[in-house]
Write an enzyme that holds these catalytic residues in place. Structure first.
Site, PDB file in Angstrom:
ATOM      1  N   HIS A  77       0.849  -1.188  -0.090  1.00  0.00           N
ATOM      2  CA  HIS A  77      -0.059  -0.091   0.219  1.00  0.00           C
ATOM      3  C   HIS A  77       1.017   1.273  -0.023  1.00  0.00           C
ATOM      4  O   HIS A  77       0.487   2.314  -0.719  1.00  0.00           O
ATOM      5  CB  HIS A  77      -1.029   0.098   1.249  1.00  0.00           C
ATOM      6  CG  HIS A  77      -2.127  -0.955   0.992  1.00  0.00           C
ATOM      7  ND1 HIS A  77      -2.637  -1.527   2.126  1.00  0.00           N
ATOM      8  CD2 HIS A  77      -2.472  -1.339   0.074  1.00  0.00           C
ATOM      9  CE1 HIS A  77      -3.652  -2.168   1.727  1.00  0.00           C
ATOM     10  NE2 HIS A  77      -3.648  -2.149   0.380  1.00  0.00           N
TER      11      HIS A  77
ATOM     12  N   GLU B  46     -13.961  -0.781 -29.476  1.00  0.00           N
ATOM     13  CA  GLU B  46     -13.192  -1.494 -28.426  1.00  0.00           C
ATOM     14  C   GLU B  46     -13.337  -3.116 -28.672  1.00  0.00           C
ATOM     15  O   GLU B  46     -12.963  -3.849 -27.658  1.00  0.00           O
ATOM     16  CB  GLU B  46     -13.363  -1.033 -26.884  1.00  0.00           C
ATOM     17  CG  GLU B  46     -14.719  -0.913 -26.600  1.00  0.00           C
ATOM     18  CD  GLU B  46     -15.247  -0.383 -25.240  1.00  0.00           C
ATOM     19  OE1 GLU B  46     -14.251  -0.088 -24.396  1.00  0.00           O
ATOM     20  OE2 GLU B  46     -16.283  -0.083 -24.998  1.00  0.00           O
TER      21      GLU B  46
ATOM     22  N   ASP C  83      -9.813  -2.068 -24.097  1.00  0.00           N
ATOM     23  CA  ASP C  83     -10.474  -3.315 -24.483  1.00  0.00           C
ATOM     24  C   ASP C  83     -10.116  -3.793 -25.920  1.00  0.00           C
ATOM     25  O   ASP C  83     -10.162  -5.034 -25.811  1.00  0.00           O
ATOM     26  CB  ASP C  83     -11.989  -3.000 -24.243  1.00  0.00           C
ATOM     27  CG  ASP C  83     -12.404  -3.043 -22.777  1.00  0.00           C
ATOM     28  OD1 ASP C  83     -11.801  -3.787 -22.089  1.00  0.00           O
ATOM     29  OD2 ASP C  83     -13.250  -2.348 -22.239  1.00  0.00           O
TER      30      ASP C  83
ATOM     31  N   CYS D 290      -9.870   7.096 -26.924  1.00  0.00           N
ATOM     32  CA  CYS D 290      -9.769   7.380 -25.447  1.00  0.00           C
ATOM     33  C   CYS D 290      -9.004   6.346 -24.596  1.00  0.00           C
ATOM     34  O   CYS D 290      -9.341   6.407 -23.363  1.00  0.00           O
ATOM     35  CB  CYS D 290     -11.285   7.445 -25.227  1.00  0.00           C
ATOM     36  SG  CYS D 290     -12.469   6.157 -25.600  1.00  0.00           S
TER      37      CYS D 290
HETATM   38  C1  PEP Z   1     -11.006   1.354 -23.282  1.00  0.00           C
HETATM   39  O1  PEP Z   1     -11.434   0.215 -23.484  1.00  0.00           O
HETATM   40  O2  PEP Z   1     -10.073   1.730 -23.842  1.00  0.00           O
HETATM   41  C2  PEP Z   1     -11.871   2.306 -22.642  1.00  0.00           C
HETATM   42  C3  PEP Z   1     -11.389   3.632 -22.797  1.00  0.00           C
HETATM   43  O3  PEP Z   1     -12.738   1.975 -21.690  1.00  0.00           O
HETATM   44  P1  PEP Z   1     -12.558   1.337 -20.156  1.00  0.00           P
HETATM   45  O4  PEP Z   1     -10.950   1.418 -20.115  1.00  0.00           O
HETATM   46  O5  PEP Z   1     -13.229   2.148 -19.421  1.00  0.00           O
HETATM   47  O6  PEP Z   1     -13.074   0.091 -20.372  1.00  0.00           O
HETATM   48 MG    MG Z   2     -13.463  -0.237 -22.437  1.00  0.00          MG
END
Ligand code: PEP
Ligand code: MG
Length: 836
Positions: A458, A695, A719, A766
């Site tokens: 931790h 994704e 993902d 993203c």
């Molecule tokens: C991703 O899968 O890249 C994404 C931005 O969504 P999360 O990380 O929330 O699954």
């Molecule tokens: Mg995702």
């Protein structure tokens, strides 16, 4: 076998002598904690289906499975005792979970010799696990052959849950694999405890022949449950079924999504360089300064014979004081949305209420101990239990207990925690505790060195979160360094330089100053647009999970929010947020972003993120199950409510809606229609833009068709990597290989961009790849025009964009698609676009 009026006669699944449960050499089975049943000492090597039914659970290791008979009775068949430890060796499963089987069918073949040689016993319990609905009668108690009548099961005439009979007899149990990374250590154990306390039933977790009550954090940790271990959970009481369901969900969730990516650790190696100690990097960085040692409180010998009531009162008061302090720390962590800090101190609070600790201390006090010594001894006894498990992660958790030892001792001794530290000191200690670390960080120390500790402790997590360079496992030599000696801590390379020359000192100062200046310059220019040298504008937006983070992103120069993960509103609570609460939360994010746009992703739970109030079926493969937009299949009301809340923010044109985990066009069309319907109901003339996350490989391959109906596409590389490479994104052992710069991913990104371009749609990224400056030129080159990054990196990524030429990026990135590995892509990127 006969199935008369739902009464069922079960055939023997094994041949051999039949035993009553109390003669099973395992306390959990023998006590009936798992349910009523019999056992067979097998003479054959095949487990057969005792009736027609469906296999509802198969242990990963093949040693146990559960069948649901046509009348609903559920039977666990467990081959041998302690056979989970064989980890599958000697078992050949002949059926899969979910498979329908006929009576007599072979379910598992096993190697009698192998099991007999390595395990406690071959005796195999057959247990009715939903005894609250059924009664069981054993027909024969001598010897049976496979298929001969063994048990009779009949539905209870009146369901006990609806009658006035003693509900405390209701019990439910099942087995579950613990998926928490690193096993059931303090934080997940605290979560289990919290869940169990929400029900009136008594719940226990069993691993092999050891059991622990779910209300004892120490008991749970003392089981030493590792990641992937199969445990049984048993609940007894009125709400046993519900408690079991909730506990299984908590245990099976792959925890610590909130953990930072593991920091590369340098293996501990012999100190080959003179005057350099080598440890393990817990948090990177480079600093220099005087080294100061912190010592733990040592107690003098206890004369004993104290008055028990006085000492108990002192201990209670000290405990209450420390609880109060921890609650304050927790509250601050919550306000600052420091999830990890919050979890760590929530676990500390639970430890302070742990009956195992409190009882031990009280017993010592009753025997005449001083409160101080009673508390210290109680803690040390539990530390010894954790250390003896021989698992590094659990040994590290003993440090959390030592933290509480120190805090309560300080409260008992009235010692205010205060150490005079010169500015920029580097602190050394045997092993620091989480609260020490928070104090030290508040006092502006420059770095931390520990003789012991691990990179997953931790303290290490907190140090990373605070950006405080930290090296652990330096060995006892670090404690022998004279107070105040000038050192260099190169935490990135896990080194402590004990005798740096003046020149080295000056170099460290230069590197740090240059880095600080560079970051300041980037930050100063972060408010401007990110335009490449040849004039292509790239939006650099931010990934946020709250309005506080949105504010930080805005201050850091974000061009908008590229991804608002709305899960933050739904987790860690007992009821769903209503429409009004959601609307206010989304509005707060819009308000924090000035006139910039905000992309709000609809809820993405399921998979590894479970909600207490949204019981979803336990899934064999949660990340391939009901998650993201698929949730609309089972809970359209939830999505409707969220869409309605989103449609009421103002101004609506600044809000864009993003759908997670889309894998086919129909999913998008359906939500589009629903959105249109809701706009009509709310009498809105304007509809927000609707985008799709890419994704899932299917979505990338179908980008062209999706772009026909979507306003924009946003690639979730986290993902997309997981599903393309077939590697769990949270798997510690595969972490280095789940690299979104893999050429397979780049091909999918290229295909997404060209598909979108055919319909004039823009593409953003993203996922975490957008925050990797090495990837910036590749993404721009493949046609991405928006990068949504973590808020502290906005200045850095904008700076990177401004130094690139989009046309050159386009030309060079095409060739990367033909490379053979992510490593090769990274090398090529370093070559074409070196990092400054
Ligand atoms: C991703 O899968 O890249 C994404 C931005 O969504 P999360 O990380 O929330 O699954
Ligand atoms: Mg995702």
């Amino acid at each position: 076998m006969s199935n008369n009026n739902n009464e069922l006669t079960l055939g023997a699944p094994l041949s051999g002598p039949v035993l009553t449960l109390d003669s099973v050499p395992d306390e959990v089975f023998a006590s009936g904690a798992m349910g009523d049943g019999v056992a067979i000492d097998p003479l054959n090597d095949c487990l057969h289906a005792p009736c027609d039914g469906v296999i509802i659970h198969v242990a990963r290791t093949g040693h146990a499975l559960t069948i649901r008979a046509e009348n609903g009775a559920e039977l666990l068949m467990h081959i041998g005792i302690d056979t989970v430890a064989l980890n599958g060796e000697g078992f050949a499963l002949r059926v899969k979970q979910g498979e329908r089987v006929s009576q007599g069918q072979v379910l598992v073949q096993f190697d009698l010799d192998c099991i007999a040689r390595q395990c406690k016993s071959l005796v195999s319990p057959i247990i009715l696990t939903n005894g609250e609905h059924f009664e069981l009668r054993v027909l024969d108690l001598k010897t049976v052959k496979v298929g001969e009548p063994l048990l009779q099961i009949a539905p209870r005439s009146v369901a006990p849950l609806q009658t006035a009979v003693d509900n405390s007899l209701v019990h439910a149990s099942t087995s579950v694999r613990v998926n928490h990374r690193g096993g059931l250590h303090a934080r997940p154990a605290a979560l289990v405890r919290k869940t169990a306390l929400g029900f009136s039933s008594e719940s226990q977790v069993h691993l092999g022949d050891k059991s622990a009550a779910c209300d004892s954090l120490i008991g749970l940790m003392g089981l030493g449950i590792g990641e992937g271990d199969e445990v049984r959970v048993s609940c007894r009481g009125k709400d046993a079924e519900a408690a079991l369901h909730a506990l299984v969900a908590v245990l099976s969730v792959a925890g610590n999504a909130a953990h930072p990516a593991p920091v590369a650790v340098a293996p501990r190696r012999a100190n080959t360089e003179a005057d350099v100690l080598q440890g393990v990097c817990a948090a990177p960085g480079l600093v220099c300064g005087p080294l100061l040692r912190l010592a733990a409180i040592e107690l003098p010998a206890d004369p004993g014979n104290h008055r028990a009531d006085e000492q108990q009162q002192r201990l209670d008061a000290a405990l209450e004081q420390v609880r109060g302090e921890i609650r304050t720390t927790l509250e601050h962590a919550r306000q600052r949305q420091q999830v990890e800090e919050e979890e760590i101190f929530a676990a500390h609070l639970a430890l302070l209420e742990d009956p195992a600790l409190l009882d031990a201390a009280t017993t010592a006090i009753e025997h005449g101990s001083a409160a101080t010594h009673a508390w210290r001894d109680a803690i040390q006894a539990q530390c010894a239990v954790l250390q003896a498990l021989g698992k590094p992660l659990f040994a590290e958790r003993a440090n959390d207990l030592r933290d509480l030892q120190q805090r309560v001792l300080r409260a008992l001794l009235g010692e205010a925690w205060h150490v005079e530290l010169p500015a920029g000191a580097i602190v050394s200690a045997h092993e620091l505790t989480p609260s020490d670390l928070l104090q030290l960080s508040a006092q502006q120390v420059a770095g931390i060195c520990m003789a012991e500790g691990g990179a997953t402790s931790h303290v290490a997590i907190l140090a990373r979160g605070k950006g405080l360079p930290c090296v652990v496992a330096l060995g006892a030599d670090v404690l022998a360094v004279p107070q105040g000696q000038r050192v260099v801590l190169d935490a990135t390379h896990a080194r402590l330089e004990l005798a740096p020359s003046d020149a080295r000192h000056a170099e460290v100062h230069r590197i740090r100053d240059a880095l600080t200046l560079h970051r300041q310059q980037q930050h100063a220019q972060a408010q401007g647009p990110a335009i490449t040298a040849d004039g292509v504008r790239i939006e650099v937006a931010a990934n946020v999970a709250s309005s506080a983070e949105a504010q930080l992103a805005f201050d850091n120069g974000a061009d908008g929010v590229g991804l608002l993960r709305t899960e933050f509103l739904f987790v860690d609570r007992h009821t769903a947020p209503d429409e009004q609460e959601q609307r206010q939360a989304y509005q707060a994010v819009l308000d924090a972003m000035g006139d910039k746009s905000v992309i709000i992703r609809t809820i993405d739970v399921g998979g590894d993120k479970q909600l207490d109030y949204l019981p979803l079926p336990v899934e064999a493969n949660p990340v391939l199950g009901l998650r993201g937009i698929r949730l609309a299949q089972v809970r359209p009301d939830l999505l409707d409510q969220q869409l309605r809340a989103l449609l009421q923010v103002s101004p609506l044109h600044r809000c864009r809606i993003l759908l997670p985990m889309v894998s086919e066009v129909d999913e998008l069309l359906q939500i589009r229609r629903r959105l249109d319907g809701l706009c009509a109901e709310l009498q809105l003339s304007q509809r927000p833009e609707l985008g799709v996350m890419i994704e899932v490989p299917a979505a990338a391959l179908m980008a062209e068709q999706l772009a026909q109906h979507a306003d924009f596409l946003s690639i979730g590389t986290n993902d997309l990597s997981q599903y393309t490479l077939a590697m769990d994104r949270d798997h510690a052992g595969l972490a280095a290989r789940v690299d979104a710069l893999h050429p397979a991913l780049l091909r999918l990104i290229a295909q997404t961009c060209s598909g979108a371009a055919k319909h004039g749609r823009w593409v953003g990224v993203c996922g975490a790849l957008a925050s990797d400056p090495l990837a910036t030129p590749v993404l721009i080159g493949l046609g991405v025009s928006e990068l949504s990054v973590s808020p502290p990196q906005i200045g850095e990524i904008k700076d990177r964009v401004r130094h690139l030429d989009a046309a050159q990026c386009q030309q060079l990135s095409q060739a990367l698609l033909d490379l053979s590995s992510a490593k090769a892509v990274r090398q090529a990127c370093h070559h074409h676009w070196p990092l400054s």
